[in-house]
Design an enzyme around this catalytic site. Structure first.
Site, short mmCIF file in Angstrom:
data_model
loop_
_atom_site.label_atom_id
_atom_site.label_comp_id
_atom_site.label_asym_id
_atom_site.label_seq_id
_atom_site.Cartn_x
_atom_site.Cartn_y
_atom_site.Cartn_z
N HIS A 273 5.19 6.56 8.29
CA HIS A 273 5.06 5.57 9.23
C HIS A 273 6.65 5.72 9.81
O HIS A 273 7.45 6.11 8.86
CB HIS A 273 4.98 4.21 8.76
CG HIS A 273 3.66 3.64 8.37
ND1 HIS A 273 2.60 4.04 8.98
CD2 HIS A 273 3.20 3.04 7.32
CE1 HIS A 273 1.43 3.47 8.41
NE2 HIS A 273 1.75 2.79 7.22
N CYS B 117 5.08 0.32 15.07
CA CYS B 117 5.00 1.34 13.69
C CYS B 117 4.12 2.72 14.40
O CYS B 117 2.91 2.48 15.03
CB CYS B 117 3.84 0.76 12.74
SG CYS B 117 3.39 1.73 11.47
N HIS C 295 4.98 0.40 0.25
CA HIS C 295 5.68 -0.56 1.44
C HIS C 295 4.93 -1.66 1.62
O HIS C 295 3.77 -1.86 1.46
CB HIS C 295 5.82 0.26 2.44
CG HIS C 295 4.54 1.02 3.09
ND1 HIS C 295 3.98 2.05 2.64
CD2 HIS C 295 3.78 0.41 4.22
CE1 HIS C 295 2.83 2.35 3.28
NE2 HIS C 295 2.81 1.39 3.98
N GLU D 214 0.87 -1.09 -0.04
CA GLU D 214 -0.06 0.09 0.14
C GLU D 214 0.64 1.37 0.02
O GLU D 214 1.96 1.33 0.33
CB GLU D 214 -0.74 0.21 1.31
CG GLU D 214 0.00 -0.01 2.57
CD GLU D 214 -0.90 0.16 3.97
OE1 GLU D 214 -2.10 -0.42 3.96
OE2 GLU D 214 -0.53 0.72 4.91
N HIS E 55 0.23 5.74 1.07
CA HIS E 55 -0.85 6.67 1.42
C HIS E 55 0.05 7.97 1.87
O HIS E 55 1.32 8.09 1.94
CB HIS E 55 -1.53 6.21 2.74
CG HIS E 55 -0.71 5.28 3.75
ND1 HIS E 55 0.26 5.71 4.24
CD2 HIS E 55 -0.61 4.09 3.90
CE1 HIS E 55 1.04 4.82 4.92
NE2 HIS E 55 0.47 3.54 4.53
MN MN Z 1 0.94 1.75 5.69
#
Ligand code: MN
Length: 153
Positions: A72, A120, A106, A66, A68
Site C-alpha cells: 500500500h 490508499c 499494519h 492484517e 498481505h
Molecule cells: Mn492492507
C-alpha cells in the site's frame, strides 16, 4: 457521448465526499475485525493497474490488523491518529506518507479523538489479506508499544 462511462471529472462535495463516488462499508463480508470505518473507491484504473481509495474512521475507529503480499501507499488526508507498521507504532497526521511493504502487519487507529482519513493506493489485482493467528498476535503483543496500541479499543 457514451453515458455509461464514469465522468472524468467528479467534483468534491466537501466533507471528504465526491460526486459519483459510492460511500461504502469498509469490508462487505464482516469476517475481519474493524470499527467505524468507511471506504470510497476514488479511482479504479485497469490501465494503471491500481486503485486509489479513501478510508475514513470515526474517532476511536480502526482498520483491520492484517498483512498481505500486495503493498500500500498511504497519505493521511484528514485528522491524526496512530499507525502500526511492522514492529513500530507511528503517530500520523495530515499529509504524512506511509509505505506498507509486502507481508508487513499494519493497522490504523483514530486515537486522537477525531476522524482519521487516508488515501490508499493499491494494486487492482491483489491477494486476500491475512489476519494474525493467535501465536502471531501474541508475538506482536510482546512489543510494549504495539501492546499499548492494540489494547486501545
Ligand atoms: Mn492492507
Amino acid at each position: 457521448m457514451d453515458i455509461e462511462q464514469p465522468s472524468h471529472f467528479r467534483p468534491s462535495k466537501g466533507d471528504f465526499r465526491w460526486e459519483a463516488v459510492a460511500h461504502q462499508p469498509y469490508k462487505q463480508d464482516g469476517s475481519a475485525p474493524f470499527k467505524d470505518i468507511s471506504r470510497q473507491v476514488l479511482f479504479h484504473e485497469d490501465s494503471l493497474g491500481c486503485e486509489l481509495r479513501y478510508f475514513e474512521m470515526d474517532a476511536g475507529g480502526y482498520s483491520t490488523l492484517e498483512r498481505h503480499e500486495h503493498s500500500h501507499a498511504v497519505m493521511i488526508l484528514r485528522g491524526q491518529g496512530d499507525c502500526l507498521l511492522g514492529d513500530e507504532v507511528y503517530p500520523v497526521k495530515q499529509f504524512d506518507l506511509v509505505t506498507i511493504p509486502s507481508w508487513t502487519w499494519h493497522q490504523f487507529r483514530a486515537t486522537a479523538g477525531e476522524p482519521l482519513g487516508f488515501l490508499c493506493m493499491v494494486n487492482v489485482v491483489r491477494d486476500r489479506p491475512q489476519l494474525p493467528t493467535e501465536e502471531e498476535f501474541t508475538r506482536l503483543m510482546a512489543t510494549p508499544a504495539i501492546a499499548r496500541f492494540l489494547e486501545r479499543s
